[in-house]
Design a protein around this motif. Structure first.
Motif, PDB file in Angstrom:
ATOM      1  N   VAL A 124       0.839  -1.200   0.000  1.00  0.00           N
ATOM      2  CA  VAL A 124       0.000   0.000   0.000  1.00  0.00           C
ATOM      3  C   VAL A 124       0.872   1.247   0.000  1.00  0.00           C
ATOM      4  CG1 VAL A 124      -1.675   1.343   1.315  1.00  0.00           C
ATOM      5  CG2 VAL A 124      -1.935  -1.132   1.136  1.00  0.00           C
ATOM      6  N   ALA A 125       1.902   1.237   0.841  1.00  0.00           N
ATOM      7  CA  ALA A 125       2.787   2.391   0.917  1.00  0.00           C
ATOM      8  C   ALA A 125       3.458   2.646  -0.433  1.00  0.00           C
ATOM      9  CB  ALA A 125       3.839   2.184   2.003  1.00  0.00           C
ATOM     10  N   LEU A 126       3.938   1.573  -1.065  1.00  0.00           N
ATOM     11  CA  LEU A 126       4.604   1.731  -2.357  1.00  0.00           C
ATOM     12  C   LEU A 126       3.638   2.256  -3.414  1.00  0.00           C
ATOM     13  CD1 LEU A 126       6.762  -1.508  -2.462  1.00  0.00           C
ATOM     14  CD2 LEU A 126       7.599   0.834  -2.447  1.00  0.00           C
ATOM     15  N   GLY A 127       2.390   1.809  -3.323  1.00  0.00           N
ATOM     16  CA  GLY A 127       1.431   2.189  -4.349  1.00  0.00           C
ATOM     17  C   GLY A 127       0.881   3.591  -4.170  1.00  0.00           C
ATOM     18  N   GLN A 128       0.736   4.036  -2.924  1.00  0.00           N
ATOM     19  CA  GLN A 128      -0.042   5.258  -2.701  1.00  0.00           C
ATOM     20  C   GLN A 128       0.715   6.385  -2.023  1.00  0.00           C
ATOM     21  OE1 GLN A 128      -3.044   5.128  -4.048  1.00  0.00           O
ATOM     22  NE2 GLN A 128      -2.967   2.940  -4.468  1.00  0.00           N
ATOM     23  N   PHE A 129       1.867   6.096  -1.413  1.00  0.00           N
ATOM     24  CA  PHE A 129       2.520   7.139  -0.618  1.00  0.00           C
ATOM     25  C   PHE A 129       3.585   7.877  -1.414  1.00  0.00           C
ATOM     26  CE2 PHE A 129       1.798   5.115   3.849  1.00  0.00           C
ATOM     27  CZ  PHE A 129       0.444   5.209   3.644  1.00  0.00           C
ATOM     28  N   ASP A 130       3.850   9.118  -1.022  1.00  0.00           N
ATOM     29  CA  ASP A 130       4.994   9.824  -1.601  1.00  0.00           C
ATOM     30  C   ASP A 130       6.244   9.508  -0.783  1.00  0.00           C
ATOM     31  OD1 ASP A 130       5.096  11.379   0.678  1.00  0.00           O
ATOM     32  OD2 ASP A 130       4.132  13.107  -0.228  1.00  0.00           O
ATOM     33  N   ALA A 131       7.351  10.128  -1.136  1.00  0.00           N
ATOM     34  CA  ALA A 131       8.641   9.754  -0.557  1.00  0.00           C
ATOM     35  C   ALA A 131       8.645   9.859   0.969  1.00  0.00           C
ATOM     36  CB  ALA A 131       9.750  10.626  -1.151  1.00  0.00           C
ATOM     37  N   ALA A 132       8.235  10.996   1.492  1.00  0.00           N
ATOM     38  CA  ALA A 132       8.285  11.193   2.938  1.00  0.00           C
ATOM     39  C   ALA A 132       7.393  10.184   3.648  1.00  0.00           C
ATOM     40  CB  ALA A 132       7.854  12.626   3.285  1.00  0.00           C
ATOM     41  N   GLU A 133       6.206   9.965   3.104  1.00  0.00           N
ATOM     42  CA  GLU A 133       5.285   9.020   3.723  1.00  0.00           C
ATOM     43  C   GLU A 133       5.850   7.600   3.732  1.00  0.00           C
ATOM     44  OE1 GLU A 133       0.954  11.054   2.624  1.00  0.00           O
ATOM     45  OE2 GLU A 133       1.982   9.869   1.123  1.00  0.00           O
ATOM     46  N   ARG A 134       6.484   7.213   2.637  1.00  0.00           N
ATOM     47  CA  ARG A 134       7.041   5.858   2.580  1.00  0.00           C
ATOM     48  C   ARG A 134       8.131   5.654   3.605  1.00  0.00           C
ATOM     49  NH1 ARG A 134       7.963   4.770  -3.869  1.00  0.00           N
ATOM     50  NH2 ARG A 134       6.115   5.907  -4.564  1.00  0.00           N
ATOM     51  N   ILE A 135       9.017   6.628   3.717  1.00  0.00           N
ATOM     52  CA  ILE A 135      10.124   6.494   4.663  1.00  0.00           C
ATOM     53  C   ILE A 135       9.595   6.503   6.094  1.00  0.00           C
ATOM     54  CG2 ILE A 135      12.196   7.633   5.546  1.00  0.00           C
ATOM     55  CD1 ILE A 135      12.832   8.442   2.686  1.00  0.00           C
ATOM     56  N   ALA A 136       8.645   7.386   6.350  1.00  0.00           N
ATOM     57  CA  ALA A 136       8.043   7.421   7.687  1.00  0.00           C
ATOM     58  C   ALA A 136       7.382   6.081   8.001  1.00  0.00           C
ATOM     59  CB  ALA A 136       7.020   8.551   7.767  1.00  0.00           C
ATOM     60  N   HIS A 137       6.722   5.539   7.001  1.00  0.00           N
ATOM     61  CA  HIS A 137       6.066   4.251   7.196  1.00  0.00           C
ATOM     62  C   HIS A 137       7.079   3.167   7.554  1.00  0.00           C
ATOM     63  CE1 HIS A 137       3.079   1.090   6.520  1.00  0.00           C
ATOM     64  NE2 HIS A 137       4.058   0.431   5.936  1.00  0.00           N
ATOM     65  N   LEU A 138       8.187   3.149   6.845  1.00  0.00           N
ATOM     66  CA  LEU A 138       9.228   2.161   7.118  1.00  0.00           C
ATOM     67  C   LEU A 138       9.742   2.299   8.543  1.00  0.00           C
ATOM     68  CD1 LEU A 138      11.335   0.027   6.299  1.00  0.00           C
ATOM     69  CD2 LEU A 138      12.741   1.883   5.392  1.00  0.00           C
ATOM     70  N   VAL A 139      10.028   3.522   8.943  1.00  0.00           N
ATOM     71  CA  VAL A 139      10.545   3.762  10.294  1.00  0.00           C
ATOM     72  C   VAL A 139       9.532   3.303  11.343  1.00  0.00           C
ATOM     73  CG1 VAL A 139      11.202   5.552  11.940  1.00  0.00           C
ATOM     74  CG2 VAL A 139      12.065   5.642   9.602  1.00  0.00           C
ATOM     75  N   LEU A 140       8.276   3.646  11.117  1.00  0.00           N
ATOM     76  CA  LEU A 140       7.251   3.263  12.077  1.00  0.00           C
ATOM     77  C   LEU A 140       7.108   1.752  12.180  1.00  0.00           C
ATOM     78  CD1 LEU A 140       4.464   5.875  11.308  1.00  0.00           C
ATOM     79  CD2 LEU A 140       5.668   5.571  13.470  1.00  0.00           C
ATOM     80  N   GLN A 141       7.163   1.087  11.037  1.00  0.00           N
ATOM     81  CA  GLN A 141       7.000  -0.358  11.060  1.00  0.00           C
ATOM     82  C   GLN A 141       8.156  -1.008  11.817  1.00  0.00           C
ATOM     83  OE1 GLN A 141       5.336  -2.403   7.522  1.00  0.00           O
ATOM     84  NE2 GLN A 141       7.098  -3.753   7.677  1.00  0.00           N
ATOM     85  N   LEU A 142       9.363  -0.541  11.568  1.00  0.00           N
ATOM     86  CA  LEU A 142      10.517  -1.083  12.282  1.00  0.00           C
ATOM     87  C   LEU A 142      10.391  -0.802  13.777  1.00  0.00           C
ATOM     88  CD1 LEU A 142      13.458  -0.216   9.861  1.00  0.00           C
ATOM     89  CD2 LEU A 142      12.575  -2.485  10.432  1.00  0.00           C
ATOM     90  N   ARG A 143      10.016   0.417  14.096  1.00  0.00           N
ATOM     91  CA  ARG A 143       9.868   0.785  15.510  1.00  0.00           C
ATOM     92  C   ARG A 143       8.892  -0.148  16.222  1.00  0.00           C
ATOM     93  NH1 ARG A 143       8.055   4.335  19.870  1.00  0.00           N
ATOM     94  NH2 ARG A 143       5.973   3.559  19.460  1.00  0.00           N
ATOM     95  N   GLU A 144       7.774  -0.377  15.564  1.00  0.00           N
ATOM     96  CA  GLU A 144       6.731  -1.200  16.165  1.00  0.00           C
ATOM     97  C   GLU A 144       7.210  -2.637  16.380  1.00  0.00           C
ATOM     98  OE1 GLU A 144       2.179  -2.467  14.912  1.00  0.00           O
ATOM     99  OE2 GLU A 144       3.174  -0.761  13.954  1.00  0.00           O
ATOM    100  N   ARG A 145       7.891  -3.168  15.375  1.00  0.00           N
ATOM    101  CA  ARG A 145       8.347  -4.553  15.484  1.00  0.00           C
ATOM    102  C   ARG A 145       9.437  -4.691  16.541  1.00  0.00           C
ATOM    103  NH1 ARG A 145      10.169  -5.785   9.721  1.00  0.00           N
ATOM    104  NH2 ARG A 145      10.825  -7.757  10.635  1.00  0.00           N
ATOM    105  N   LEU A 146      10.335  -3.710  16.602  1.00  0.00           N
ATOM    106  CA  LEU A 146      11.381  -3.769  17.623  1.00  0.00           C
ATOM    107  C   LEU A 146      10.761  -3.666  19.008  1.00  0.00           C
ATOM    108  CD1 LEU A 146      13.987  -1.520  15.831  1.00  0.00           C
ATOM    109  CD2 LEU A 146      14.333  -3.915  16.445  1.00  0.00           C
ATOM    110  N   ASP A 147       9.757  -2.833  19.113  1.00  0.00           N
ATOM    111  CA  ASP A 147       9.067  -2.668  20.393  1.00  0.00           C
ATOM    112  C   ASP A 147       8.479  -4.003  20.852  1.00  0.00           C
ATOM    113  OD1 ASP A 147       8.131  -1.392  22.586  1.00  0.00           O
ATOM    114  OD2 ASP A 147       6.436  -0.417  21.603  1.00  0.00           O
ATOM    115  N   ALA A 148       7.842  -4.702  19.924  1.00  0.00           N
ATOM    116  CA  ALA A 148       7.218  -5.977  20.261  1.00  0.00           C
ATOM    117  C   ALA A 148       8.253  -6.994  20.747  1.00  0.00           C
ATOM    118  CB  ALA A 148       6.468  -6.525  19.055  1.00  0.00           C
ATOM    119  N   ARG A 149       9.495  -6.820  20.340  1.00  0.00           N
ATOM    120  CA  ARG A 149      10.554  -7.737  20.760  1.00  0.00           C
ATOM    121  C   ARG A 149      11.333  -7.203  21.958  1.00  0.00           C
ATOM    122  NH1 ARG A 149      10.893 -10.456  15.713  1.00  0.00           N
ATOM    123  NH2 ARG A 149       8.759 -11.232  15.626  1.00  0.00           N
ATOM    124  N   GLY A 150      10.895  -6.081  22.476  1.00  0.00           N
ATOM    125  CA  GLY A 150      11.598  -5.506  23.609  1.00  0.00           C
ATOM    126  C   GLY A 150      12.952  -4.917  23.243  1.00  0.00           C
TER     127      GLY A 150
END
Lengths: 252, 252
Positions: free
Chosen positions: B164-190
């Motif tokens: 979805v991000a690749l299809g619909q987001f612009d550059a800033a949104e895509r990078i922010a999305h990537l950072v958020l996804q990594l943050r969330e996954r790292l959080d889940a692993r402590g």
DNA sequence: CGTTTGATTGATCCCCCTCAAGCAGGGTGG
DNA sequence: CCACCCTGCTTGAGGGGGATCAATCAAACG
């Protein structure tokens, strides 16, 4: 705001239930299903002496209905019997991204939070199974387990291929990729007639699944038509030069 | 031709095997694993009286090694114990698309034709299981089955979100999305410490996973830094304004 | 201390978006 | 029967987001 279909007007109208016959009874629609044997159904409906058949409900949806919606957790899994649909996600601002087109034989398994909705692209027939029963069958029956894993692997592989296309391809490549993927999947289900196949997508659907605008989709399709690669006419897609189409859309 | 790492020079050098102890013996690396209990390992390594432990091989790879390669069918599944890696696909012309970043606790299950390769982003420790044994355990043990399904569902959900991000987001949104996804996954692993986390990606990795060029990634990161949203420094990403980051990259 | 990797910044260009108008086909209702 | 609308496709003109090309610079490395 590209590609927004008519506002959802039929969410709360549940599709009519056609039949509720157990699988093994005569006159089940499955008996004459053309795609049975090419998909997960084959594994689910195997009749073994000591197992009772799975609960099935055959249902219908009209074009534009949304038989399955995100956020609504579901204990069912669905199998497309006839017609086309698509799985999509909607963003805050109304943009829509189409993740996957669903053709007869496709499985929709909203495990976890699927977080996507499904909308009918044509009039649709589908079959609802009870998730818990399917799960039990998967665990009991090794063949079903394998078929299940294969199903998930195929879906993942398609999603990954689409992601690569969105990330790395230009407009023509993305559209060619979409056409090739549909062609291949229809072929696997025996739904490819010569080099033509039914193509119920509007240009806005192509746009929302490739990340383009429908305006630019129109231009790109014109170019493909003029160049004799493929052409869409009357809801039918005719591949004219498969080799060239592959060279454009295969990427790999 | 953006984002091509040094030509693969270590494909044929198999990573050194560290240990081959069964899981239950003392001194298994798993005994002190920090992410154990937050992922699929927890389900795999449960000790039950009447089951014998699964075969495990702890292995290592150095930064830039490619411990797992596409087209090479594998009867193993892998669990990342320490360090980062990424799953990617390469196109004919050399372009690379990164499908997913792998952090400690992540599962790599190349079922079907995974059709992707894995490269180490840092020095890496991972654990190899025998696919057939895992499969047997999944079928026998309901908890493991559920954990497995959850794992696949999470992976699918991430892939879909990226699409979805690749299809619909612009550059800033895509990078922010990537950072958020990594943050969330790292959080889940402590693995999230305050609002910072380890960030071993080069800008070319960000580029190849978001479908941008590394030049434009650099510009966009500068903007984020200047605007006080987040900043990358010394292999550490510091989130400065999480609310704003979410507003940009959540899309939904 | 030369070489390589990686980040930064500027200048220019192009693919695709945006806005807009026009048109064809198919309902639907008078 | 025609007027009117709605959906969907086409085509043109102009603008922008990001690619491309290129130069510089800092740090790590052998």
């Amino acid at each position: 705001m590209p590609g927004i279909d008519r506002p959802v007007q039929s969410v709360d109208r549940p599709p009519a239930v056609m039949r509720e016959l157990p699988a093994a009874l005569p006159h089940s629609p499955c008996d004459t299903c053309p795609v049975r044997g090419t998909n997960f159904c084959a594994a689910l409906l195997i009749e073994t002496p000591h197992r009772q058949p799975l609960t099935q409900r055959h249902e219908r949806a009209e074009r534009r209905d949304i038989p399955f919606e995100a956020e609504r957790s579901s204990d069912s899994i669905y199998l497309i019997c006839g017609g086309w649909a698509f799985a999509f996600r909607r963003l805050r601002d109304g943009r829509r991204h189409i993740l996957r087109f669903l053709i007869p034989g496709d499985l929709v398994s909203p495990f976890g939070e699927g977080n996507f909705s499904v909308q009918a692209l044509t009039d649709l027939r589908f079959c609802r199974f009870v998730a818990a029963e399917v799960k039990a069958r998967i665990v009991e029956e090794p063949r079903t387990f394998d078929a299940w894993m294969a199903q998930l692997a195929a879906e993942r592989s398609q999603l990954a291929a689409s992601a690569v296309a969105l990330g790395q391809f230009d407009a023509a490549e993305r559209i060619a990729h979409l056409v090739l993927q549909l062609r291949e999947r229809l072929d696997a289900r025996g739904l490819l007639h010569g080099e033509s196949f039914p193509f119920p997508l509007r240009q806005s659907h192509i746009a929302d699944s490739t990340g383009l605008t429908s305006v630019h989709v129109s231009r790109t399709l014109s170019a493909f038509r003029k160049d004799g690669v493929f052409a869409i006419e009357d809801g039918l897609l005719k591949v004219i030069d498969l080799t060239r189409l592959r060279r454009i859309g295969d990427g790999r």
